[in-house]
Design a protein around this motif. Structure first.
Motif: not given
Length: 208
Positions: A130-145
């Motif tokens: 499994l290759i996980l592309d996490e480049t967008t993972a922290e784009l939460s408008i509510d903040g947090g990891a």
């Protein structure tokens, strides 16, 4: 630099994914990381599973290896079609599966614990990485990891600062086991001179 690899490793460890510096490879952005990983793991006669629709440059990188591409649907309304995903893993026996579990491009969907467990089990059954592309993972408008979903210990993770900080900061990375990291280092083309020192120093400050 060793400082940057340590800073990236510390961020994974703080997310509950214990990581050391020798499990990190710094790249010239996320796209560079995708190219390095797919070129190392794929070739003619292999198959890659991808979400449909997905990030077009990832599709280009995979097709450039000569591998076949098979798809599994993800939609804005329903998310990942888990039954289709299971069937595709069983039928195609892919070498790897490229996924964007958080704020998937272009649907914006994020996986649940059930989604992650299903993909992990299906990949294990097929012997796929499994290759996980996490480049967008922290784009939460509510903040947090992002929620720390369990995809298994052999998962390869790709990250970058391009989308979360600034597109002009070409700093990305691969988080994988030591064996694959050494393989990726050895496979980098001679013309690939690495990430500039200044950008790496900036990235260390930002990550910390």
């Amino acid at each position: 630099s060793s400082d940057l690899r340590a800073a990236i490793a510390d961020r994974y460890t703080s997310r509950g994914i214990p990581t050391t510096s020798d499990e990190i490879l710094v790249t010239n952005g996320g796209q560079h990381a995708i190219h390095l990983v797919t070129a190392a793991l794929l070739g003619p006669g292999t198959t890659a599973l991808m979400e449909t629709p997905t990030y077009p440059h990832a599709t280009e990188a995979i097709r450039a290896t000569g591998a076949r591409v098979t798809g599994t649907p993800v939609t804005v309304g329903d998310g990942w079609d888990l039954d289709r995903a299971i069937q595709t893993f069983r039928r195609a026996r892919p070498t790897l599966a490229y996924l964007m579990p958080w704020f998937q491009n272009p649907t914006g969907r994020s996986m649940t614990a059930v989604d992650a467990a299903t993909f992990r089990a299906a990949a294990d059954g097929a012997g796929a990485t499994l290759i996980l592309d996490e480049t967008t993972a922290e784009l939460s408008i509510d903040g947090g990891a992002p929620e720390n979903l369990d995809f298994g210990p052999q998962t390869v993770r790709i990250g970058s600062l391009g989308k979360t900080v600034w597109g002009g900061l070409r700093v990305g990375w691969v988080r994988a086991d030591r064996v694959l990291i050494r393989r990726l280092v050895a496979s980098r083309p001679r013309r690939d001179l690495g990430t500039a020192e200044f950008e790496q120093a900036v990235a260390v400050r930002l990550l910390r």
